[in-house]
Design an enzyme around this catalytic site. Structure first.
Site, mmCIF file in Angstrom:
data_model
loop_
_atom_site.group_PDB
_atom_site.id
_atom_site.type_symbol
_atom_site.label_atom_id
_atom_site.label_comp_id
_atom_site.label_asym_id
_atom_site.label_seq_id
_atom_site.Cartn_x
_atom_site.Cartn_y
_atom_site.Cartn_z
ATOM 1 N N VAL A 89 0.803 -1.112 0.191
ATOM 2 C CA VAL A 89 0.056 0.209 0.009
ATOM 3 C C VAL A 89 0.897 1.144 0.041
ATOM 4 C CG1 VAL A 89 -2.099 -1.333 1.034
ATOM 5 C CG2 VAL A 89 -0.186 -0.011 2.554
ATOM 6 N N HIS A 139 12.179 -4.605 -0.886
ATOM 7 C CA HIS A 139 11.908 -3.286 -1.668
ATOM 8 C C HIS A 139 12.026 -3.854 -3.200
ATOM 9 C CE1 HIS A 139 13.673 0.792 -3.093
ATOM 10 N NE2 HIS A 139 12.351 0.695 -3.438
ATOM 11 N N ASN A 142 10.913 -1.164 -9.825
ATOM 12 C CA ASN A 142 9.769 -0.903 -10.634
ATOM 13 C C ASN A 142 10.469 -0.986 -12.309
ATOM 14 O OD1 ASN A 142 7.498 -0.396 -12.037
ATOM 15 N ND2 ASN A 142 7.162 1.494 -11.008
#
Length: 283
Positions: A89, A139, A142
């Protein structure tokens, strides 16, 4: 193993896609039906384009089968059966904290919680639960399916068993990792967010254009993307929340968010996902 993924935004949908392409059954949970629909369409589009998993990745199933491995749900109760959970989130503690309070009461005791965060300390998230030894940070970078390496963060109480199970899961996804100690922003974003924020200051001060700032980083330093292109990819709202979290955690003025960044976020210019950021993606 059944993996729960909380949050069906850019990162959550990518994580679910990567997991499913590597034979994991996935429960993708988000309260927003709109977000779930968008995630389903994004994953289906990736399947059609043949980009469902990283080129050369071993262990992936056929994309047609993989899409069927993902269950899209809007109720936390469905997470009661998961063995491993990855939370994605938004980077705001007031939103993350209630999530951990809920999933800790629903998920079975053996379930590991992986915090997919850019800046929020893992020990802070673990403190909300009754399973601090089974909370770890991952982590993801992207876009998730195309990045072979992740940053794994050991919280104060994270056990060796939790690290081992995380190692096994990441290897099953075709990923390697670097293990670091817990600190706001860890290694990658302590450096990256400062770089992006300073690049935005340069743009605001009219020292250079966005295109030329990015060109310098690509052509002089060999970066695949410049800092402002990277910001658009990550999302300017995520960048703002991340740098502001670092500012709050460290109380150091070097992390002060650039006013132009806040202005763009307030204007809804969030980068690729909104169609416009430092560059226009509506064409």
């Amino acid at each position: 193993m059944i993996v729960g993924v909380v949050g069906a935004g850019v990162m959550g949908s990518d994580v679910a896609q990567n997991l499913a392409s590597c034979s994991h059954d996935v429960i993708l949970m988000d309260h927003s039906v709109k977000a779930l629909d968008s995630a389903r369409k994004k994953i289906e589009r990736a399947r059609k384009l043949g980009s469902f998993h990283r080129k050369g990745q071993s262990g992936g199933t056929a994309a047609l089968d993989a899409i069927e491995r993902i269950r899209f749900v809007s109720d936390y109760a469905a997470l009661a059966e998961v063995d491993y959970l990855i939370e994605n989130v938004t980077e705001r503690w007031e939103i993350k904290k209630p999530v951990y309070e809920v999933i800790d009461s629903i998920c079975k005791d053996s379930c590991i919680f992986a915090v997919n965060t850019s800046v929020i300390p893992i020990t802070k998230a673990a403190s909300v639960t009754k399973r601090a030894d089974r909370v770890i940070g991952i982590h993801f970078m992207n876009p998730v399916p195309l990045k072979p390496t992740v940053e794994v963060i050991r919280g104060y109480h994270t056990s060796e068993e939790t690290i081992q199970r995380t190692d096994e899961m990441l290897r099953s996804m075709g990923k390697s990792y670097v293990l670091v100690q817990d600190s706001p922003g860890f290694v990658s974003n302590r450096v990256l967010m400062l770089t992006i924020n300073e690049a935005i200051f340069l743009l605001m001060e009219q020292v250079s254009t966005a295109a030329d700032i990015d060109r310098l980083f690509r052509e002089c330093f060999g970066h695949t993307m410049g800092p402002l292109e990277t910001a658009d990819l990550i999302g300017l709202d995520t960048i703002y929340y991340s740098i502001d979290n670092l500012y709050q955690e460290f109380g150091d003025s070097k992390y002060r968010p650039c006013p132009l960044l806040k202005k763009m976020v307030d204007a809804g210019l969030h980068g690729m996902k909104s169609g416009e950021g430092f560059y226009n993606y509506n064409d």
